[in-house]
Write a protein that holds these residues in place. Structure first.
Motif, PDB file in Angstrom:
ATOM      1  N   THR A 158       0.858  -1.185   0.000  1.00 16.38           N
ATOM      2  CA  THR A 158       0.000   0.000   0.000  1.00 16.38           C
ATOM      3  C   THR A 158       0.891   1.231   0.000  1.00 16.38           C
ATOM      4  N   THR A 159       0.752   2.049  -1.031  1.00 15.92           N
ATOM      5  CA  THR A 159       1.608   3.231  -1.192  1.00 15.92           C
ATOM      6  C   THR A 159       1.146   4.341  -0.243  1.00 15.92           C
ATOM      7  N   PRO A 160       1.986   5.366  -0.041  1.00 14.62           N
ATOM      8  CA  PRO A 160       1.579   6.490   0.818  1.00 14.62           C
ATOM      9  C   PRO A 160       0.293   7.168   0.347  1.00 14.62           C
ATOM     10  N   GLU A 161      -0.028   7.073  -0.955  1.00 15.44           N
ATOM     11  CA  GLU A 161      -1.268   7.666  -1.471  1.00 15.44           C
ATOM     12  C   GLU A 161      -2.482   6.800  -1.177  1.00 15.44           C
ATOM     13  N   GLY A 162      -2.253   5.599  -0.574  1.00 17.60           N
ATOM     14  CA  GLY A 162      -3.363   4.721  -0.229  1.00 17.60           C
ATOM     15  C   GLY A 162      -3.753   3.746  -1.311  1.00 17.60           C
ATOM     16  N   VAL A 163      -2.935   3.614  -2.365  1.00 17.41           N
ATOM     17  CA  VAL A 163      -3.226   2.673  -3.446  1.00 17.41           C
ATOM     18  C   VAL A 163      -2.591   1.324  -3.118  1.00 17.41           C
ATOM     19  N   CYS A 164      -3.384   0.275  -3.175  1.00 16.67           N
ATOM     20  CA  CYS A 164      -2.921  -1.070  -2.813  1.00 16.67           C
ATOM     21  C   CYS A 164      -2.622  -1.886  -4.063  1.00 16.67           C
ATOM     22  N   HIS A 165      -1.452  -2.551  -4.075  1.00 11.16           N
ATOM     23  CA  HIS A 165      -1.023  -3.379  -5.196  1.00 11.16           C
ATOM     24  C   HIS A 165      -0.854  -4.824  -4.720  1.00 11.16           C
ATOM     25  N   GLU A 170       8.662  -7.054  -2.311  1.00  9.15           N
ATOM     26  CA  GLU A 170       8.917  -6.289  -1.098  1.00  9.15           C
ATOM     27  C   GLU A 170       9.914  -5.155  -1.351  1.00  9.15           C
ATOM     28  N   ALA A 171      10.946  -5.416  -2.147  1.00 11.01           N
ATOM     29  CA  ALA A 171      11.946  -4.389  -2.428  1.00 11.01           C
ATOM     30  C   ALA A 171      11.329  -3.219  -3.190  1.00 11.01           C
ATOM     31  N   ALA A 172      10.460  -3.509  -4.137  1.00  7.19           N
ATOM     32  CA  ALA A 172       9.805  -2.439  -4.898  1.00  7.19           C
ATOM     33  C   ALA A 172       8.896  -1.618  -4.000  1.00  7.19           C
ATOM     34  N   CYS A 173       8.244  -2.282  -3.044  1.00  5.06           N
ATOM     35  CA  CYS A 173       7.368  -1.576  -2.104  1.00  5.06           C
ATOM     36  C   CYS A 173       8.185  -0.636  -1.218  1.00  5.06           C
ATOM     37  N   ALA A 174       9.333  -1.123  -0.759  1.00  7.36           N
ATOM     38  CA  ALA A 174      10.193  -0.290   0.085  1.00  7.36           C
ATOM     39  C   ALA A 174      10.668   0.942  -0.671  1.00  7.36           C
ATOM     40  N   GLY A 178       6.211   2.268   0.818  1.00  9.60           N
ATOM     41  CA  GLY A 178       4.892   1.732   1.086  1.00  9.60           C
ATOM     42  C   GLY A 178       4.874   0.792   2.282  1.00  9.60           C
ATOM     43  N   THR A 179       3.679   0.368   2.658  1.00 11.51           N
ATOM     44  CA  THR A 179       3.471  -0.598   3.735  1.00 11.51           C
ATOM     45  C   THR A 179       3.279  -1.972   3.111  1.00 11.51           C
ATOM     46  N   TYR A 180       4.054  -2.960   3.565  1.00 12.82           N
ATOM     47  CA  TYR A 180       4.079  -4.266   2.902  1.00 12.82           C
ATOM     48  C   TYR A 180       3.453  -5.351   3.781  1.00 12.82           C
ATOM     49  N   GLN A 181       2.639  -6.203   3.147  1.00  8.65           N
ATOM     50  CA  GLN A 181       2.108  -7.414   3.779  1.00  8.65           C
ATOM     51  C   GLN A 181       2.723  -8.613   3.063  1.00  8.65           C
ATOM     52  N   CYS A 186      -2.867 -12.153   1.133  1.00 11.59           N
ATOM     53  CA  CYS A 186      -3.366 -10.818   1.441  1.00 11.59           C
ATOM     54  C   CYS A 186      -4.340 -10.349   0.364  1.00 11.59           C
ATOM     55  N   ALA A 187      -5.226  -9.445   0.741  1.00 16.17           N
ATOM     56  CA  ALA A 187      -6.216  -8.924  -0.199  1.00 16.17           C
ATOM     57  C   ALA A 187      -6.178  -7.406  -0.196  1.00 16.17           C
ATOM     58  N   CYS A 188      -6.417  -6.828  -1.362  1.00  9.33           N
ATOM     59  CA  CYS A 188      -6.459  -5.373  -1.496  1.00  9.33           C
ATOM     60  C   CYS A 188      -7.905  -4.904  -1.600  1.00  9.33           C
ATOM     61  N   PRO A 189      -8.267  -3.850  -0.876  1.00 12.56           N
ATOM     62  CA  PRO A 189      -9.593  -3.257  -1.089  1.00 12.56           C
ATOM     63  C   PRO A 189      -9.618  -2.543  -2.432  1.00 12.56           C
ATOM     64  N   GLU A 190     -10.833  -2.215  -2.885  1.00 16.17           N
ATOM     65  CA  GLU A 190     -10.941  -1.500  -4.155  1.00 16.17           C
ATOM     66  C   GLU A 190     -10.326  -0.122  -4.030  1.00 16.17           C
ATOM     67  N   ASN A 191      -9.517   0.239  -5.007  1.00 16.40           N
ATOM     68  CA  ASN A 191      -8.882   1.554  -5.033  1.00 16.40           C
ATOM     69  C   ASN A 191      -9.793   2.611  -5.640  1.00 16.40           C
ATOM     70  N   ARG A 192     -10.779   2.170  -6.397  1.00 18.16           N
ATOM     71  CA  ARG A 192     -11.725   3.104  -7.009  1.00 18.16           C
ATOM     72  C   ARG A 192     -13.098   2.864  -6.401  1.00 18.16           C
ATOM     73  N   ALA A 193     -13.735   3.900  -5.961  1.00 20.82           N
ATOM     74  CA  ALA A 193     -15.009   3.783  -5.262  1.00 20.82           C
ATOM     75  C   ALA A 193     -16.099   3.252  -6.193  1.00 20.82           C
ATOM     76  N   VAL A 194     -16.988   2.453  -5.615  1.00 20.80           N
ATOM     77  CA  VAL A 194     -18.141   1.952  -6.355  1.00 20.80           C
ATOM     78  C   VAL A 194     -19.125   3.099  -6.560  1.00 20.80           C
ATOM     79  N   THR A 195     -19.526   3.293  -7.819  1.00 22.48           N
ATOM     80  CA  THR A 195     -20.487   4.360  -8.106  1.00 22.48           C
ATOM     81  C   THR A 195     -21.876   3.808  -8.365  1.00 22.48           C
ATOM     82  N   GLY A 196     -21.970   2.586  -8.831  1.00 23.02           N
ATOM     83  CA  GLY A 196     -23.262   1.963  -9.070  1.00 23.02           C
ATOM     84  C   GLY A 196     -23.571   0.973  -7.970  1.00 23.02           C
TER      85      GLY A 196
END
Length: 743
Positions: A158-165, A170-174, A178-181, A186-196
């Motif tokens: 999860t990057t400082p902007e709150g986007v989860c990949h 781990e090295a790329a996250c560092a 970012g924060t690494y699991q 592990c599961a990522c929440p949706e980065n884009r809000a549900v509109t419908g």
């Protein structure tokens, strides 16, 4: 992404600057070092160009530093959508139809040019009445027949902007702070809000909107508008592979289903076939190919959207099927996708439910197919035809192996060898099932782990029935790409014929070459024998001038004029397989390559006695094809005259030992039949050594890559850390030689 865009924007902007506008007016220019910065917003993209620029002429000096522009383009929304798609796809949980319905205006298409994956995300802009398009590609690795295809072996970042990949290193996250699991689960929440959020019914009709924006009756969670009395915009007609047009029945919006190019399941899928996921969203049908080589399968029942039927592509878990010894373990769908053929006449009964595909033209998959090499048991002695047919059936169910049909229903009989029988046609199934795939469903769970740890099985060489990777005969290449919905691929093209070659730009076509462009055999030689070359028309024969004793080695070597794949055959090139049963069949087709292509070859041949072979001499053809798919334009053969054997005891020509459950597996080959073999320690006499139960007669001769014309013994002995010595006694009373030791 902002840095990448900045790097791309800068040269493009500089290229557009026309200095002639200033020089024509008498200005001189002084330019500083330019730089560009891009900031991506949810609805727009801001571009700032720093470019110190001074324009001068008498009485005038103009200075510029910064230039900027704001482009109305929802790049961040599209980027986050693409990340969500990749995250869910890695988890095996991406519901494309549900995602599009719950995010109105978004269109998602998935393409799978092997081994990569490309997503095209389109967002309709009602202001401009145009679609904004964003493409994201995942670089893949070729795994077919080489290693288990698996997804999601890394953790989440999860990057400082709150986007989860998902599946991030781990090295790329560092590096991104970012924060690494670490857990792959592990599961990522949706980065884009549900509109419908559901279906809104008004006097004007139905639409997918958020709860707050609905001005009528709201049906929460019904993103396909299936719970209301208003009709949803489904697909009136859908694609039929059998008729190759859109004649199948209607489907609901949000529904997804599977498409197959042949009969499927229970080990019956044809070479070259692929599985497809169809879906309907707002009146449009989408076709998404599952990963090629049947590394992914399409299964139904992956949940539903408001009661709408669903299907999905997921990983095919076939790798350890051949290792399972019980029906319960074989058909444990929590672990693997296998089928138990309990009617077979031997211990091997478990095989993939959907056989995997291989790059058979490169020899990939040979170790997998070798799992179907089977030594004859008592049933094989009593019922040779039934036993041989069962072995042929097991072979073709392991993957692209043995004798099997391709996706246009043509049978090739170049991959299975059993000199005692001609395979009955029932083994291949009835004709016509290449167009009946949609009459079948896979009885496998839709939701399964995408993380596979089982290794690719390595088969042992040898057996009364020998199973090799499938090889096509020559064929008609035109049918590849004839489908209105299913694309032509290299795998599909190659399955149509040995002469078929694929080009992404032009498709599948027949390659006919000859003359100077064809590969040639050069520098042919045979150890310890004189050879004379004879030429007659397009045939070149290397004749060994002195008779070769039975069971004696004929070690040959040659080179080719370019990198090739070569095999030995008892028949000349393009000899019809249907005519083989009428000819003396003393040798199966044997590959001289491992995987890939080479230009230097060597091998050793041994032949049984004249009384067994039924002929005083043989011709063995060397057949090669280069990397372009060009066949040799001449026939190359070795001519060998035979004489009766010399009285020698059996000699062990190859041996290996490997740890197995309960002890050590001895696997060795001798140059001639043997009545008994024994094992023991260093210095033990033959009579004092432990008995091995194996024995070999003339009929047990094996023709294996690397060991052509040998006799096998495989037996498990108690565990020992000491060097194991083995010795065998001949059937003619020849005394046992000095034992051969190996660890």
């Amino acid at each position: 992404m902002e840095q990448e865009l900045g790097g791309a924007v800068l040269p493009a902007v500089l290229h557009c600057i026309d200095e002639g506008i200033w020089t024509e007016q008498g200005f001189s220019t002084t330019k500083g070092e330019p730089s560009a910065m891009v900031q991506i917003g949810v609805k727009d993209v801001a571009v700032r160009l720093s470019y110190p620029l001074t324009l001068e002429k008498p009485a005038y000096t103009l200075k510029f530093t910064d230039f900027s522009a704001v482009l109305e383009f929802p790049l961040e929304n599209l980027r986050r959508t693409a990340i969500d798609i990749v995250n869910k796809d890695i988890q095996g949980a991406f519901d494309k139809e549900g995602y599009m319905l719950s995010h109105p205006g978004i269109t998602i298409e998935k393409f799978t040019p092997y081994p990569h994956t490309v997503f095209r995300v389109s967002l309709f802009d009602p202001r401009t009445q145009k679609e904004d398009v964003f493409q994201a590609a995942i670089q893949g690795r070729e795994t077919a027949g080489k290693e288990a295809y698996s997804l999601g072996k890394s953790g989440c970042c999860t990057t400082p902007e709150g986007v989860c990949h998902k599946n991030a290193a781990e090295a790329a996250c560092a590096a991104l702070e970012g924060t690494y699991q670490q857990s792959p689960a592990c599961a990522c929440p949706e980065n884009r809000a549900v509109t419908g959020e559901g279906c809104c019914k008004t006097a004007g009709g139905c639409s997918i909107v958020s709860r707050e924006s609905c001005g009528g009756e709201f049906f929460d969670g019904d993103v396909s508008c299936s719970q209301t009395i208003c009709p949803s915009e489904g697909c009136a007609r859908t694609y039929s592979y059998a008729t190759n047009n859109f004649t199948s029945g209607p489907r609901k919006s949000g529904e997804s289903w599977c498409g197959y190019e042949s009969i499927t399941g229970f080990g019956r899928d044809y070479v070259g076939t692929r599985q497809y996921l169809h879906s309907c969203v707002d009146g449009r049908e989408y076709v998404t190919p599952c990963r090629d080589y049947r590394e992914e399968i399409c299964v139904s029942g992956s949940g539903s959207v408001s009661g709408t039927a669903k299907a999905k592509c997921r990983v095919n878990r076939w790798e350890d099927c051949a290792e399972q010894g019980t029906k319960q373990a074989c058909e444990d769908t929590s672990q693997r996708d296998c089928y138990w053929s309990g009617f077979l006449f031997f211990d091997k009964k478990c095989h993939p439910a959907v056989p995997p595909g291989f790059k058979f033209w490169e020899g990939t998959g040979e170790p997998v197919c070798n799992r179907g090499n089977i030594q004859k048991n008592e049933e094989g002695q009593w019922l040779p035809q039934s036993w041989g047919d069962a072995a042929a059936l097991y072979c073709l169910r392991l993957g692209d192996c043995g004798n099997s049909r391709n996706y246009v229903d043509k049978i090739s009989e170049l991959g299975y060898w059993n000199p005692e029988i001609v395979v009955d046609q029932w083994v291949y199934g009835d004709a016509g099932y290449d167009k009946k795939g949609n009459q079948f469903t896979l009885p496998l769970p839709a939701d399964a782990s995408q993380i596979i740890s089982a290794p690719i099985p390595q088969g042992l060489s040898g057996g009364s029935a020998q199973c090799s990777v499938w090889r096509p005969e020559r064929g008609d290449c035109k049918s590849c790409g004839a489908s209105a919905a299913y694309p032509c691929t290299e795998y599909k093209c190659r399955s149509l014929g040995s002469n078929c070659r694929f080009d992404p730009a032009t498709g599948c076509s027949s390659m006919e070459f000859g003359g100077d462009s064809a590969p040639a055999i050069i520098n042919f030689s045979v150890d310890k024998y004189l050879v004379k070359e004879k030429r007659a028309g397009d045939k070149i024969t290397q004749e060994i001038l002195s008779p070769v004793p039975a069971y004696s080695p004929v070690t040959f070597s040659f080179a080719t004029s370019e990198r090739t794949r070569c095999h030995l055959s008892a028949f000349p090139p393009f000899f019809p397989p249907s005519a083989r049963s009428a000819m003396p069949f003393f040798l199966p087709d044997i590959s001289l390559n491992g995987e890939g292509y080479q230009s230097s070859y060597n091998g050793t041949l041994r032949f049984p006695p004249l009384s067994f072979l039924g002929m005083g001499g043989v011709e063995v053809y060397i057949i090669c094809m280069d990397q372009r798919g060009i066949d040799m334009d001449k026939q190359y053969a070795m001519a060998i005259q035979l004489r009766n054997e010399e009285q020698h005891p059996p000699e062990i020509v190859s041996a290996q030992v490997e740890p197995v459950s309960g002890g050590l597996l001895l696997n060795f080959y001798t140059d001639r039949p043997f009545s008994s073999c024994r094992y023991g320690g260093e210095g033990q006499a033959f009579a004092e050594m432990g008995n091995l139960s194996c024995a070999a007669e003339e009929t047990d001769i094996l023709y294996l890559p690397g060991h052509i014309g040998v006799f096998a013994c495989r037996e498990t002995i108690p565990n020992t850390a000491q060097k194991v010595y083995v010795s065998c006694e001949g059937q003619n009373g020849a005394s046992a030689p000095i034992p051969v030791g190996f660890k």
